[in-house]
Design a protein around this motif. Structure first.
Motif, PDB file in Angstrom:
ATOM      1  N   ILE A   1      60.530  55.597  83.842  1.00  0.00           N
ATOM      2  CA  ILE A   1      59.340  54.766  84.014  1.00  0.00           C
ATOM      3  C   ILE A   1      58.384  55.101  82.885  1.00  0.00           C
ATOM      4  N   ILE A   2      57.920  54.072  82.188  1.00  0.00           N
ATOM      5  CA  ILE A   2      57.169  54.277  80.946  1.00  0.00           C
ATOM      6  C   ILE A   2      55.705  54.620  81.183  1.00  0.00           C
ATOM      7  N   THR A   3      55.049  53.861  82.070  1.00  0.00           N
ATOM      8  CA  THR A   3      53.600  54.004  82.231  1.00  0.00           C
ATOM      9  C   THR A   3      53.220  53.848  83.697  1.00  0.00           C
ATOM     10  N   GLY A   4      52.018  54.317  84.020  1.00  0.00           N
ATOM     11  CA  GLY A   4      51.506  54.142  85.374  1.00  0.00           C
ATOM     12  C   GLY A   4      51.572  55.421  86.190  1.00  0.00           C
ATOM     13  N   LYS A   5      51.384  55.289  87.489  1.00  0.00           N
ATOM     14  CA  LYS A   5      51.285  56.480  88.333  1.00  0.00           C
ATOM     15  C   LYS A   5      52.596  57.234  88.463  1.00  0.00           C
ATOM     16  N   TYR A   6      53.715  56.573  88.156  1.00  0.00           N
ATOM     17  CA  TYR A   6      55.016  57.251  88.206  1.00  0.00           C
ATOM     18  C   TYR A   6      55.564  57.534  86.797  1.00  0.00           C
ATOM     19  N   LYS A   7      54.689  57.506  85.825  1.00  0.00           N
ATOM     20  CA  LYS A   7      55.100  57.692  84.429  1.00  0.00           C
ATOM     21  C   LYS A   7      55.945  58.954  84.265  1.00  0.00           C
ATOM     22  N   GLY A   8      57.063  58.783  83.538  1.00  0.00           N
ATOM     23  CA  GLY A   8      57.910  59.931  83.237  1.00  0.00           C
ATOM     24  C   GLY A   8      59.016  60.190  84.241  1.00  0.00           C
ATOM     25  N   ARG A   9      58.982  59.493  85.380  1.00  0.00           N
ATOM     26  CA  ARG A   9      60.049  59.691  86.364  1.00  0.00           C
ATOM     27  C   ARG A   9      61.370  59.162  85.811  1.00  0.00           C
ATOM     28  N   HIS A  10      62.430  59.929  85.989  1.00  0.00           N
ATOM     29  CA  HIS A  10      63.754  59.563  85.479  1.00  0.00           C
ATOM     30  C   HIS A  10      64.710  59.296  86.632  1.00  0.00           C
ATOM     31  N   PHE A  11      65.596  58.333  86.426  1.00  0.00           N
ATOM     32  CA  PHE A  11      66.623  58.012  87.407  1.00  0.00           C
ATOM     33  C   PHE A  11      67.946  57.842  86.661  1.00  0.00           C
ATOM     34  N   ASP A  12      68.970  58.518  87.130  1.00  0.00           N
ATOM     35  CA  ASP A  12      70.274  58.473  86.477  1.00  0.00           C
ATOM     36  C   ASP A  12      71.072  57.278  86.979  1.00  0.00           C
ATOM     37  N   VAL A  13      71.269  56.306  86.089  1.00  0.00           N
ATOM     38  CA  VAL A  13      72.044  55.117  86.433  1.00  0.00           C
ATOM     39  C   VAL A  13      73.533  55.459  86.380  1.00  0.00           C
ATOM     40  N   PRO A  14      74.287  55.213  87.450  1.00  0.00           N
ATOM     41  CA  PRO A  14      75.725  55.497  87.433  1.00  0.00           C
ATOM     42  C   PRO A  14      76.431  54.798  86.271  1.00  0.00           C
ATOM     43  N   ARG A  15      77.356  55.475  85.658  1.00  0.00           N
ATOM     44  CA  ARG A  15      78.061  54.915  84.503  1.00  0.00           C
ATOM     45  C   ARG A  15      78.928  53.726  84.885  1.00  0.00           C
ATOM     46  N   SER A  16      79.236  53.606  86.156  1.00  0.00           N
ATOM     47  CA  SER A  16      80.083  52.505  86.616  1.00  0.00           C
ATOM     48  C   SER A  16      79.331  51.178  86.684  1.00  0.00           C
ATOM     49  N   PHE A  17      78.002  51.234  86.531  1.00  0.00           N
ATOM     50  CA  PHE A  17      77.196  50.013  86.645  1.00  0.00           C
ATOM     51  C   PHE A  17      77.476  49.068  85.483  1.00  0.00           C
ATOM     52  N   LYS A  18      77.588  47.792  85.814  1.00  0.00           N
ATOM     53  CA  LYS A  18      77.747  46.767  84.787  1.00  0.00           C
ATOM     54  C   LYS A  18      76.387  46.274  84.292  1.00  0.00           C
ATOM     55  N   ALA A  19      75.355  46.426  85.131  1.00  0.00           N
ATOM     56  CA  ALA A  19      74.016  45.939  84.772  1.00  0.00           C
ATOM     57  C   ALA A  19      73.483  46.713  83.574  1.00  0.00           C
ATOM     58  N   ARG A  20      72.770  45.987  82.688  1.00  0.00           N
ATOM     59  CA  ARG A  20      72.170  46.626  81.530  1.00  0.00           C
ATOM     60  C   ARG A  20      70.664  46.685  81.741  1.00  0.00           C
ATOM     61  N   PRO A  21      70.096  47.908  81.861  1.00  0.00           N
ATOM     62  CA  PRO A  21      68.651  47.991  82.020  1.00  0.00           C
ATOM     63  C   PRO A  21      67.951  47.456  80.773  1.00  0.00           C
ATOM     64  N   THR A  22      66.805  46.800  80.943  1.00  0.00           N
ATOM     65  CA  THR A  22      65.994  46.372  79.801  1.00  0.00           C
ATOM     66  C   THR A  22      65.622  47.602  78.984  1.00  0.00           C
ATOM     67  N   THR A  23      65.768  47.532  77.676  1.00  0.00           N
ATOM     68  CA  THR A  23      65.492  48.696  76.836  1.00  0.00           C
ATOM     69  C   THR A  23      64.033  49.125  76.969  1.00  0.00           C
ATOM     70  N   ASP A  24      63.782  50.420  76.753  1.00  0.00           N
ATOM     71  CA  ASP A  24      62.410  50.928  76.834  1.00  0.00           C
ATOM     72  C   ASP A  24      61.500  50.205  75.852  1.00  0.00           C
ATOM     73  N   PHE A  25      62.017  49.951  74.649  1.00  0.00           N
ATOM     74  CA  PHE A  25      61.218  49.272  73.623  1.00  0.00           C
ATOM     75  C   PHE A  25      60.808  47.876  74.096  1.00  0.00           C
ATOM     76  N   ALA A  26      61.779  47.121  74.613  1.00  0.00           N
ATOM     77  CA  ALA A  26      61.484  45.762  75.087  1.00  0.00           C
ATOM     78  C   ALA A  26      60.579  45.803  76.310  1.00  0.00           C
ATOM     79  N   LYS A  27      60.829  46.756  77.200  1.00  0.00           N
ATOM     80  CA  LYS A  27      60.053  46.856  78.434  1.00  0.00           C
ATOM     81  C   LYS A  27      58.592  47.195  78.149  1.00  0.00           C
ATOM     82  N   GLU A  28      58.381  48.133  77.247  1.00  0.00           N
ATOM     83  CA  GLU A  28      57.011  48.524  76.905  1.00  0.00           C
ATOM     84  C   GLU A  28      56.246  47.358  76.298  1.00  0.00           C
ATOM     85  N   ASN A  29      56.876  46.635  75.397  1.00  0.00           N
ATOM     86  CA  ASN A  29      56.223  45.488  74.778  1.00  0.00           C
ATOM     87  C   ASN A  29      55.998  44.356  75.786  1.00  0.00           C
ATOM     88  N   LEU A  30      56.963  44.138  76.665  1.00  0.00           N
ATOM     89  CA  LEU A  30      56.802  43.125  77.701  1.00  0.00           C
ATOM     90  C   LEU A  30      55.576  43.404  78.545  1.00  0.00           C
TER      91      LEU A  30
END
Length: 201
Positions: free
Chosen positions: A3-32
């Motif tokens: 999580i980039i910003t806000g009250k939960y800033k810095g929290r990390h979550f390990d996405v299972p490698r088996s996932f097909k979903a692609r998380p939005t990149t940090d760069f794109a997410k921050e700019n969005l």
């Protein structure tokens, strides 16, 4: 995934490698989210995250203080992961739903100040999403719809399109309902000594 910003800033979550979903990149997410700040007040918004995937956008919305966030994800493994992330944040403002996003769009009777959709880029209905989402009451009158899509889609001719942003290979198109009196000119006319206001559209 973090999580980039806000009250939960810095929290990390390990996405299972088996996932097909692609998380939005940090760069794109921050700019969005920098762009979104110009459109909405997060703390006053009920948000909807369609095609939730890893829950990356949902977590970011919660961190920024959204009143509520409804997340729709069809894949049961992804849905369970989103639920576990929300539980870890110990928040009551999130409602993860396991279901088909397209069906949800058709059946939902609620309105949201922000609707975000990150469908698979190969989804055959992706070109119809602006019409499907903006055609009903899903987006509040003063709300915003953001669609993440590949570089091959161009929504600039849609009547409710407002802008497009590209960050690397990630593209976002923004849509809003046109306010009826947005370009109205207010004139004053005097009749029988009384001033009346006339709107010319």
């Amino acid at each position: 995934m973090r999580i980039i910003t806000g009250k939960y800033k810095g929290r990390h979550f390990d996405v299972p490698r088996s996932f097909k979903a692609r998380p939005t990149t940090d760069f794109a997410k921050e700019n969005l989210f920098n762009v979104l700040r110009a459109y909405i007040d997060f703390e006053e918004v009920d948000a909807l995250d369609l095609f939730g995937g890893t829950g990356s956008i949902t977590l970011e919305l919660l961190s920024r203080g959204c009143k509520s966030v409804v997340t729709v994800e069809r894949d049961r493994q992804h849905f369970a992961f989103i639920k576990s992330c929300v539980k870890a944040l110990q928040t009551d403002n999130a409602t993860p739903l396991c279901g088909d996003a397209l069906r949800f769009i058709e059946r939902c009777r609620e309105s949201f100040g922000l609707v975000f959709a990150d469908p698979p880029y190969a989804l055959k209905e992706i070109g119809e999403l602006p019409d499907r989402v903006m055609g009903g009451t899903l987006v509040a009158e003063d709300g915003l719809f953001v669609l993440e899509h590949g570089k091959d889609q161009d929504f600039s001719q849609h009547p409710k399109f407002v802008e497009h942003r590209a960050y690397g290979s990630v593209n976002f198109s923004f849509f809003r309902h046109k306010v009826a009196d947005e370009n109205a000119v207010e004139d004053s006319e005097t009749e029988d000594g009384k001033e009346t206001s006339v709107l010319e559209i």
